[in-house]
Design a protein around this motif. Structure first.
Motif, PDB file in Angstrom:
ATOM      1  N   ARG A 103       0.837  -1.206   0.000  1.00  0.00           N
ATOM      2  CA  ARG A 103       0.000   0.000   0.000  1.00  0.00           C
ATOM      3  C   ARG A 103       0.873   1.257   0.000  1.00  0.00           C
ATOM      4  N   GLY A 104       2.127   1.094  -0.272  1.00  0.00           N
ATOM      5  CA  GLY A 104       2.976   2.252  -0.526  1.00  0.00           C
ATOM      6  C   GLY A 104       3.730   2.781   0.663  1.00  0.00           C
ATOM      7  N   TYR A 105       3.690   2.053   1.809  1.00  0.00           N
ATOM      8  CA  TYR A 105       4.400   2.570   2.968  1.00  0.00           C
ATOM      9  C   TYR A 105       5.894   2.357   2.784  1.00  0.00           C
ATOM     10  N   ARG A 106       6.682   3.383   3.073  1.00  0.00           N
ATOM     11  CA  ARG A 106       8.126   3.262   2.963  1.00  0.00           C
ATOM     12  C   ARG A 106       8.783   4.032   4.077  1.00  0.00           C
ATOM     13  N   THR A 107       9.849   3.431   4.566  1.00  0.00           N
ATOM     14  CA  THR A 107      10.511   4.050   5.702  1.00  0.00           C
ATOM     15  C   THR A 107      11.683   4.910   5.252  1.00  0.00           C
ATOM     16  N   ASP A 108      12.122   4.684   4.009  1.00  0.00           N
ATOM     17  CA  ASP A 108      13.313   5.415   3.573  1.00  0.00           C
ATOM     18  C   ASP A 108      13.014   6.879   3.281  1.00  0.00           C
ATOM     19  N   ARG A 109      11.819   7.124   2.780  1.00  0.00           N
ATOM     20  CA  ARG A 109      11.523   8.500   2.405  1.00  0.00           C
ATOM     21  C   ARG A 109      10.042   8.732   2.651  1.00  0.00           C
ATOM     22  N   ARG A 110       9.723   9.731   3.394  1.00  0.00           N
ATOM     23  CA  ARG A 110       8.326  10.000   3.653  1.00  0.00           C
ATOM     24  C   ARG A 110       7.802  10.945   2.587  1.00  0.00           C
ATOM     25  N   VAL A 111       6.911  10.394   1.745  1.00  0.00           N
ATOM     26  CA  VAL A 111       6.399  11.214   0.653  1.00  0.00           C
ATOM     27  C   VAL A 111       5.446  12.248   1.211  1.00  0.00           C
ATOM     28  N   TRP A 112       4.721  11.788   2.242  1.00  0.00           N
ATOM     29  CA  TRP A 112       3.642  12.605   2.738  1.00  0.00           C
ATOM     30  C   TRP A 112       4.146  13.435   3.914  1.00  0.00           C
ATOM     31  N   PRO A 120      -2.903  14.832  -2.075  1.00  0.00           N
ATOM     32  CA  PRO A 120      -3.187  15.979  -1.207  1.00  0.00           C
ATOM     33  C   PRO A 120      -4.271  15.647  -0.175  1.00  0.00           C
ATOM     34  N   GLU A 121      -4.039  16.065   1.044  1.00  0.00           N
ATOM     35  CA  GLU A 121      -4.938  15.787   2.166  1.00  0.00           C
ATOM     36  C   GLU A 121      -6.388  16.143   1.819  1.00  0.00           C
ATOM     37  N   ALA A 122      -6.580  17.259   1.119  1.00  0.00           N
ATOM     38  CA  ALA A 122      -7.930  17.738   0.823  1.00  0.00           C
ATOM     39  C   ALA A 122      -8.692  16.781  -0.090  1.00  0.00           C
ATOM     40  N   GLU A 123      -7.952  15.986  -0.840  1.00  0.00           N
ATOM     41  CA  GLU A 123      -8.602  15.110  -1.820  1.00  0.00           C
ATOM     42  C   GLU A 123      -8.999  13.767  -1.210  1.00  0.00           C
ATOM     43  N   ILE A 124      -8.394  13.471  -0.049  1.00  0.00           N
ATOM     44  CA  ILE A 124      -8.554  12.121   0.504  1.00  0.00           C
ATOM     45  C   ILE A 124     -10.000  11.770   0.904  1.00  0.00           C
ATOM     46  N   LYS A 138       3.630  15.743   6.739  1.00  0.00           N
ATOM     47  CA  LYS A 138       2.446  16.035   7.510  1.00  0.00           C
ATOM     48  C   LYS A 138       2.390  17.510   7.890  1.00  0.00           C
ATOM     49  N   LYS A 139       1.234  18.112   7.647  1.00  0.00           N
ATOM     50  CA  LYS A 139       1.019  19.480   8.127  1.00  0.00           C
ATOM     51  C   LYS A 139       0.027  19.386   9.272  1.00  0.00           C
ATOM     52  N   TYR A 140       0.438  19.836  10.425  1.00  0.00           N
ATOM     53  CA  TYR A 140      -0.476  19.766  11.556  1.00  0.00           C
ATOM     54  C   TYR A 140      -1.464  20.919  11.483  1.00  0.00           C
ATOM     55  N   PRO A 141      -2.740  20.617  11.677  1.00  0.00           N
ATOM     56  CA  PRO A 141      -3.713  21.700  11.675  1.00  0.00           C
ATOM     57  C   PRO A 141      -3.463  22.605  12.887  1.00  0.00           C
ATOM     58  N   PRO A 142      -3.659  23.916  12.742  1.00  0.00           N
ATOM     59  CA  PRO A 142      -3.454  24.802  13.892  1.00  0.00           C
ATOM     60  C   PRO A 142      -4.521  24.527  14.953  1.00  0.00           C
ATOM     61  N   TYR A 143      -4.198  24.843  16.211  1.00  0.00           N
ATOM     62  CA  TYR A 143      -5.182  24.658  17.274  1.00  0.00           C
ATOM     63  C   TYR A 143      -6.371  25.585  17.053  1.00  0.00           C
ATOM     64  N   GLN A 144      -7.558  25.067  17.339  1.00  0.00           N
ATOM     65  CA  GLN A 144      -8.779  25.870  17.274  1.00  0.00           C
ATOM     66  C   GLN A 144      -8.996  26.547  18.635  1.00  0.00           C
ATOM     67  N   ALA A 145      -9.995  27.420  18.662  1.00  0.00           N
ATOM     68  CA  ALA A 145     -10.325  28.102  19.915  1.00  0.00           C
ATOM     69  C   ALA A 145     -10.590  27.100  21.037  1.00  0.00           C
ATOM     70  N   ALA A 146     -11.325  26.006  20.682  1.00  0.00           N
ATOM     71  CA  ALA A 146     -11.670  25.000  21.692  1.00  0.00           C
ATOM     72  C   ALA A 146     -10.417  24.369  22.286  1.00  0.00           C
ATOM     73  N   LEU A 177      -8.369   3.678   5.343  1.00  0.00           N
ATOM     74  CA  LEU A 177      -8.476   3.945   3.910  1.00  0.00           C
ATOM     75  C   LEU A 177      -7.586   5.108   3.480  1.00  0.00           C
ATOM     76  N   SER A 178      -7.257   5.994   4.405  1.00  0.00           N
ATOM     77  CA  SER A 178      -6.414   7.147   4.064  1.00  0.00           C
ATOM     78  C   SER A 178      -4.935   6.775   3.988  1.00  0.00           C
ATOM     79  N   PHE A 179      -4.612   5.605   4.493  1.00  0.00           N
ATOM     80  CA  PHE A 179      -3.207   5.207   4.604  1.00  0.00           C
ATOM     81  C   PHE A 179      -2.500   5.194   3.238  1.00  0.00           C
ATOM     82  N   GLY A 180      -3.097   4.492   2.267  1.00  0.00           N
ATOM     83  CA  GLY A 180      -2.474   4.385   0.947  1.00  0.00           C
ATOM     84  C   GLY A 180      -2.269   5.736   0.283  1.00  0.00           C
ATOM     85  N   PRO A 181      -3.352   6.513   0.113  1.00  0.00           N
ATOM     86  CA  PRO A 181      -3.207   7.818  -0.559  1.00  0.00           C
ATOM     87  C   PRO A 181      -2.154   8.709   0.116  1.00  0.00           C
ATOM     88  N   ARG A 182      -2.080   8.669   1.450  1.00  0.00           N
ATOM     89  CA  ARG A 182      -1.093   9.494   2.139  1.00  0.00           C
ATOM     90  C   ARG A 182       0.311   9.045   1.771  1.00  0.00           C
TER      91      ARG A 182
END
Lengths: 282, 262, 283
Positions: free
Chosen positions: B225-234, C123-127, B236-244, C113-118
């Motif tokens: 399913r495309g997981y790789r440890t050598d290079r992270r394609v994805w 893009p996150e918005a498309e998932i 991650k951008k963390y969403p900013p904290y909301q007011a809550a 289900l999001s694992f593969g596309p990520r």
């Protein structure tokens, strides 16, 4: 020595939010020499049923008798139970753990007060029953065999104590067609040799061929219990409840609908062949 | 599913569920700091009320929320007794052999039990209301500064998440193997300790082999399913904290600070 | 597409294996032995054989989970021997395994289900849209927030299929995906596979159950790592001798046809489905 379940109920995780009643007041007697097939959809309670029958679970209500003795009585001798009732779990190959085939097969004999020769003879017999050459395999590691062979090895480990009663949970799942047929033939031989067999299976064709009696569970209750030909006759009723009566029965039904006068108890391949050949040409 | 281990995520849409995972995790740490600094019975009362509010807010059934803590009732009993009998030897009610029960001991015992109890229940609320992947994301986010010194935090988080995922399966499998070996004559229920110890091998070997096999299959599936440890394609951008999220943090910080200062 | 255009633009081979050789062990025992096989785009190919015949080894080559040791292999028109293509090939091929439980990375359907596309940088918005489409394709819309542990066997395997669909591959490989399911679960999964094929996916299904392969466009039978036969299900399954050599059992109608023949009853052709046999007997 019959096994009798009398109004047995079982609830998992009682008193928690996950409590689930798996069996509701089931009564069932399995007599000596029977070959009983147990069917039902996933979650109907059939695995719970065999675990109760084998004394691996204690009923929430009701009693289980072996030879007329309540196996959940405090004074009941559990070792006798283990020796009389063999249980083959789903994917039993997982239970292999010893360094050699002989040791693994002999595991269940450890607590029996048999002589060394008697134990070895039992191991030899169990392996031969399962189609192995004892001398050729005794010193090999059980992990060096193929999937189907490992399963037969594991079953040999259950048969070594020479149980009178053999309980199997989906023993043919995942086997390829020839291994499946070979296994079912071995089982038939054991049954003909006097063993009582209780087998859970989804394989209606196999049960039609080998089991004399069919028990079907539905939502923790007995849904059908009777001779195989009788239970599978009601194909419609079974189908509505998500249970297949097998391909042979399906073919019989197709021909009956088209005017062939084949009895609806035609559930085995040989019977169907005879019926068609005997009525041809129409 | 035989017996679900308590502390599993239960999907929901409550305020608590919707908070950012890392904010919740931070809140938990802050609250625990506060709990540890609590030194009076009314203080625990306030914490208990606060915890009950949290549980109600998160729509968690009480059985689930208190389950893991309730299972440790014997442990709590022993802790309480030990403290009662051995803690304050200065002014005991009585002395007998090595035992010297005292008022201080009783109070100390209640303190310890209350702290551990609150700790368990609060952690449980977090586990039940936070999806495992959100949880690993949260840990990854909080650990992410370590990336600067070359620690593969995303890998660690993934391993953790997958391991957590397999816990119920693992329990079920162990139970099945135990039954299978019992049926073959293994004695786990023997009263003799020696026999019990000997019986561990037929259980341990299959359980480990099964776990390895699962791990092997899972790693293949993940690779496919495309997981790789050598290079992270994805990235991650963390969403900013909301007011809550900020509000929750502020509230917890204020509460904890109050206890720490007092 | 008219026949004339079809002839000019033949359907290309989306998978092409030539003389593949593979051996796991040092002793050189070959689990694949000079195997050549091609799959057309949009085709439904069943690969059959007993356990240990090399089916799974072949399947793992198609997703480059195993490296090509000897021979040539192109998958999705990419050379599988070029290390630079590995991830592009995995994006174009989705592989579903036997045991659904060992394929999930999360308790929660949506997160799994999001694992593969990520992994493939979608893009996150498309998932979320992809997750929705994949669930619809396996007929499980609305299961986003459900826990994978509380699903039935058939549902779990459909979620596993959805998990590869979110990557939107052209080729789907199913490695004995029904063998651990009950009859109801099998049917669900079989129907799902058939639907995906109708929608244009190339389907490669590995199985030892001939009944599952009757609806395929073509079937290939493996034995000891070699290609024993390839052809339409009708060509292969009506030959009990061939099936026996491969360790497979013929479908019920074929068995009946041959046994009736042995008793002097000759039907006009050998049926491979119960429906065909019914028609022959009721004419």
């Amino acid at each position: 020595m019959p096994i009798e379940l009398r109004e047995v109920s079982y609830t998992y995780a009682p008193g928690t939010p996950y409590a689930a009643q798996a069996l509701k007041k089931i009564s069932l007697i399995v007599r000596d020499g029977e070959f009983v097939g147990i069917m039902g959809r996933t979650g109907c309670g059939k695995s719970t049923l065999i675990q109760l029958a084998a004394g691996l679970l204690t009923p929430s209500a009701g009693q289980v008798f072996l030879d007329g003795e309540d196996i959940n009585e405090r004074h009941f001798d559990r070792n006798r139970l283990r020796q009389k009732v063999g249980v083959v779990f789903q994917f039993p190959e997982i239970q292999l753990f010893e360094t050699t085939v002989e040791k693994d097969t002999a595991f269940g004999l450890k607590y029996l007060d048999w002589s060394g020769e008697k134990k070895q003879a039992a191991v030899r017999r169990a392996l031969e029953w399962m189609g192995f050459d004892f001398e050729a395999v005794r010193n090999r590691s059980p992990f060096g065999f193929s999937g189907g062979e490992k399963r037969r090895l594991a079953i040999a480990g259950v048969l070594a104590v020479m149980p009178k009663f053999l309980i199997l949970d989906e023993p043919t799942a995942g086997l390829d067609p020839l291994s499946r047929e070979a296994f079912l033939e071995l089982l038939r031989k054991l049954h003909q040799g006097g063993m009582t067999v209780l087998m859970i299976s989804h394989d209606a064709d196999a049960l039609a061929e080998y089991a004399g009696r069919i028990v079907i569970l539905k939502e923790g209750m007995l849904f059908r219990d009777g001779p195989a030909a009788e239970v599978f006759s009601d194909q419609e009723g079974l189908k509505e409840n998500g249970i297949s009566a097998g391909q042979v029965r399906e073919m019989t039904e197709r021909l009956r609908r088209r005017g062939w006068e084949i009895p609806c108890g035609t559930i085995r391949y040989g019977q169907l062949l005879e019926e068609i050949a005997g009525r041809w040409p129409r | 599913m035989k017996q679900l281990p308590v502390g599993l995520y239960q999907p929901g849409s409550s305020v608590i569920h919707r908070l950012d995972g890392s904010a919740k995790l931070l809140c938990l740490f802050i609250l625990l700091a506060g709990v540890v600094h609590t030194a009076s019975l009314p203080g625990y009362g306030i914490w208990a009320a606060f915890t009950v509010c949290l549980i109600r807010l998160a729509h968690i059934p009480p059985g689930t929320a208190f389950g893991s803590a309730a299972r440790l009732k014997w442990f709590f009993g022993v802790i309480l007794l030990m403290n009662l009998c051995f803690y304050g030897p200065e002014h005991p009610w009585m002395r007998w052999w090595i035992f010297c029960p005292s008022y201080e001991g009783l109070i100390q015992g209640i303190h310890v039990v209350a702290r551990v109890f609150l700790l368990l229940v609060l952690s449980n609320v977090l586990m039940v209301s936070t999806a495992p992947l959100a949880m690993t994301d949260a840990m990854e986010r909080l650990l992410s500064p370590l990336r600067l010194i070359g620690v593969p935090t995303d890998l660690a988080a993934m391993i953790l998440s997958v391991a957590v995922q397999f816990i119920p399966t693992f329990f079920e499998e162990t139970d099945n193997i135990r039954k299978a070996q019992t049926a073959r004559g293994a004695r786990f229920d023997s009263p003799k300790l020696w026999e019990k110890a000997k019986a561990v091998l037929p259980l341990l070997v299959p359980v480990f082999l099964a776990a390895f096999q699962r791990a092997d299959e899972l790693s293949l599936a993940m690779e496919a399913r495309g997981y790789r440890t050598d290079r992270r394609v994805w990235k991650k951008k963390y969403p900013p904290y909301q007011a809550a999220d900020w509000l929750a943090l502020l509230l917890c910080a204020a509460l904890a600070a109050a206890f720490i200062i007092i | 597409m008219s026949d004339a255009i079809k002839a000019e633009n033949p359907v290309p081979d989306i998978v092409k294996a030539e003389n593949l050789v593979h051996s796991y062990a040092e002793d050189g025992r070959r689990s694949l032995d000079s195997l050549s096989l091609s799959v057309k785009q949009g085709e439904f190919l069943a690969i059959l054989g007993h356990n240990g015949s090399g089916k799974t080894t072949l399947a793992r080559h198609l997703n480059v989970l195993l490296e090509v040791q000897q021979g040539e292999l192109t998958v999705a028109f990419l050379n599988a021997k070029d290390p630079a293509n590995v991830w592009r090939i995995r994006e174009k091929t989705g592989m579903v395994f036997q045991n659904p439980e060992n394929q999930f990375v999360s308790f929660v359907v949506e997160e799994d289900l999001s694992f593969g596309p990520r992994n493939f940088g979608v893009p996150e918005a498309e998932i979320p849209a992809r997750v929705r489409r994949a669930l619809a394709a396996v007929d499980m819309s609305g299961y986003e927030k459900r826990s994978t542990h509380l699903l039935s066997g058939g549902q779990k395997q459909r979620i596993a299929i959805a998990g590869v669909l979110t990557v939107e591959p052209d080729i789907l490989i199913f490695d004995e995906v029904t063998s651990m399911l009950d009859p109801a679960g099998r049917k669900e999964v079989r129907d799902t596979i058939a639907r995906l094929h109708e929608k244009g996916k190339t389907v490669i299904m590995i199985s030892h159950d001939i009944g599952e392969a009757v609806g395929a466009d073509r079937a290939a039978i493996l034995n000891s790592g070699r290609l024993l036969a390839v052809g339409t299900p009708r060509e292969l399954f009506t030959d009990p001798e061939l099936l026996h050599r491969a360790g497979l059992t013929p479908p019920l109608p074929v068995r009946l046809y041959h046994d009736l023949r042995g008793r002097g009853i000759r039907l006009s052709y050998c049926p491979i489905t119960c429906g065909e046999l019914e028609e022959l007997l009721c004419r």
